[in-house]
Design a protein around this motif. Sequence first.
Motif, PDB file in Angstrom:
ATOM      1  N   ASP A  57      -5.029  18.977   2.501  1.00 43.99           N
ATOM      2  CA  ASP A  57      -6.251  18.303   2.946  1.00 43.99           C
ATOM      3  C   ASP A  57      -6.570  17.072   2.111  1.00 43.99           C
ATOM      4  OD1 ASP A  57      -6.663  20.247   4.896  1.00 43.99           O
ATOM      5  OD2 ASP A  57      -7.753  21.546   3.516  1.00 43.99           O
ATOM      6  N   THR A  58      -5.620  16.619   1.328  1.00 48.19           N
ATOM      7  CA  THR A  58      -5.848  15.496   0.418  1.00 48.19           C
ATOM      8  C   THR A  58      -5.098  14.260   0.891  1.00 48.19           C
ATOM      9  OG1 THR A  58      -6.081  17.013  -1.454  1.00 48.19           O
ATOM     10  CG2 THR A  58      -5.660  14.708  -1.960  1.00 48.19           C
ATOM     11  N   LEU A  59      -5.793  13.127   0.897  1.00 50.87           N
ATOM     12  CA  LEU A  59      -5.165  11.844   1.204  1.00 50.87           C
ATOM     13  C   LEU A  59      -5.612  10.834   0.163  1.00 50.87           C
ATOM     14  CD1 LEU A  59      -3.528   9.957   3.029  1.00 50.87           C
ATOM     15  CD2 LEU A  59      -5.607   9.555   4.361  1.00 50.87           C
ATOM     16  N   VAL A  60      -4.640  10.237  -0.522  1.00 48.84           N
ATOM     17  CA  VAL A  60      -4.938   9.231  -1.539  1.00 48.84           C
ATOM     18  C   VAL A  60      -4.174   7.964  -1.185  1.00 48.84           C
ATOM     19  CG1 VAL A  60      -5.381  10.938  -3.337  1.00 48.84           C
ATOM     20  CG2 VAL A  60      -3.061  10.055  -3.015  1.00 48.84           C
ATOM     21  N   VAL A  61      -4.627   6.854  -1.724  1.00 44.82           N
ATOM     22  CA  VAL A  61      -3.978   5.572  -1.459  1.00 44.82           C
ATOM     23  C   VAL A  61      -3.921   4.769  -2.750  1.00 44.82           C
ATOM     24  CG1 VAL A  61      -6.149   4.452  -0.811  1.00 44.82           C
ATOM     25  CG2 VAL A  61      -3.972   3.518   0.019  1.00 44.82           C
ATOM     26  N   HIS A  62      -2.846   4.043  -2.915  1.00 46.88           N
ATOM     27  CA  HIS A  62      -2.683   3.143  -4.057  1.00 46.88           C
ATOM     28  C   HIS A  62      -2.372   1.753  -3.524  1.00 46.88           C
ATOM     29  CE1 HIS A  62      -1.463   1.357  -7.822  1.00 46.88           C
ATOM     30  NE2 HIS A  62      -0.254   1.124  -7.349  1.00 46.88           N
TER      31      HIS A  62
ATOM     32  N   LYS B  26      -3.089  11.078  -8.810  1.00 50.62           N
ATOM     33  CA  LYS B  26      -4.328  11.266  -8.056  1.00 50.62           C
ATOM     34  C   LYS B  26      -4.410  12.626  -7.370  1.00 50.62           C
ATOM     35  CE  LYS B  26      -5.006   6.339  -7.163  1.00 50.62           C
ATOM     36  NZ  LYS B  26      -5.249   5.278  -6.157  1.00 50.62           N
ATOM     37  N   ILE B  27      -3.358  13.428  -7.502  1.00 53.02           N
ATOM     38  CA  ILE B  27      -3.361  14.754  -6.892  1.00 53.02           C
ATOM     39  C   ILE B  27      -2.935  15.781  -7.931  1.00 53.02           C
ATOM     40  CG2 ILE B  27      -2.773  13.793  -4.625  1.00 53.02           C
ATOM     41  CD1 ILE B  27       0.054  14.910  -5.092  1.00 53.02           C
TER      42      ILE B  27
ATOM     43  N   MET C   4       0.845  -1.184   0.000  1.00 56.08           N
ATOM     44  CA  MET C   4       0.000   0.000   0.000  1.00 56.08           C
ATOM     45  C   MET C   4       0.881   1.235   0.000  1.00 56.08           C
ATOM     46  SD  MET C   4      -3.026  -1.009   2.699  1.00 56.08           S
ATOM     47  CE  MET C   4      -4.183  -2.337   2.354  1.00 56.08           C
ATOM     48  N   ALA C   5       0.481   2.235  -0.773  1.00 57.02           N
ATOM     49  CA  ALA C   5       1.190   3.511  -0.819  1.00 57.02           C
ATOM     50  C   ALA C   5       0.195   4.619  -0.515  1.00 57.02           C
ATOM     51  CB  ALA C   5       1.829   3.721  -2.182  1.00 57.02           C
TER      52      ALA C   5
END
Length: 337
Positions: free
Chosen positions: A187-192, A248-249, A180-181
């Motif tokens: 204010d942004t949180l993304v996950v891969h 994603k950002i 997981m990354a």
Amino acid sequence: YKVLISWMDQIQTRIGYEDPITDLIDEFWMSFYALQFIDWYLYTQEHDPFYLEEAFAYADKSKSLLLRQGIQSQQALSFASIPDYTLKEGQDLLTALYKAEQKLFNARLIPHTTDQRKLDSDWTKAKKAYQSWIDYLEEAYPKYHQLKYDQQLIFPKDIQETVGPRTLVIQYFWIGGPFMAYGSSDDTLVVHVDSMSWDLGGVIDEYLALIQDASLAENKSFDSTVYEQFATQGHLIYQRLIAPLLQKIDSDEIDQLLIIPDGPLGYLPYSLLLASLPDSSKDLNYIDLDYLGKSFTLRREYGASLMVQNQKSAKGDLFYLGLAPDYQKGLPSSRLA
């Protein structure tokens, strides 16, 4: 899920002694992976960002738990003159609790072979005795207790307050298979989630062997095969580790990448990864490659919670000297070392 969280928090209070609990280290990683996977699943079902934030916190805790607790133990001892016999008493109680847990666990694997009620009773008594000792420390040595048994989770907002704006915090969790990354910025949180990463270890090993080859640092004739391998593997690793998060950002709002690696990912020179493959129609030149270090300032940390803790405890009258290269006019040499 809640039982697993409770168990991990109980285990944390025991780190810092030389005791048999270190045998459970491998189980830590699988437990933290399970916690993240559950949070990820809950997020896909309910779309509540809190689940992603909690998963990020557990990814950090998996890396920083042992290191942070060991440091906290030493800091705590320096703040309180605790008698050796008191610490020895805690070690003895902890060892007794661990042995009681092991007996109870083994008995549950083979039912009806032992008196489980007695083992349950022994475990309960050992747990209460150890908790009473911790309660005594809290009352008699409050500073020690606060430092030693801090169980606070570090969430993305805590890190952003430390690193400031225009910084993407990238945190990895990898136990050899799927990884997981996490990417956190403002204010942004993304996950891969990469469930097909079983080959990644081999790719990284090949890349590290290539750049560590002493012949690359010598003044020899240009080797186009080595050049192509360097470019291809450097870009492939970038595509697997960095690109999914940047996509994603809004990467135009990012100047710095703060990377918190995990496992073999800690050996990678991220500034040498390539954001794009070289133009084959142009002359082959290491200087002109699209290195990640040309686009972003890169920083590395061992763990988010340790970084936040150090930031809070830093004194304002200390001086700091930082040195970094400037590649605005290109690399100083085509050599890799």
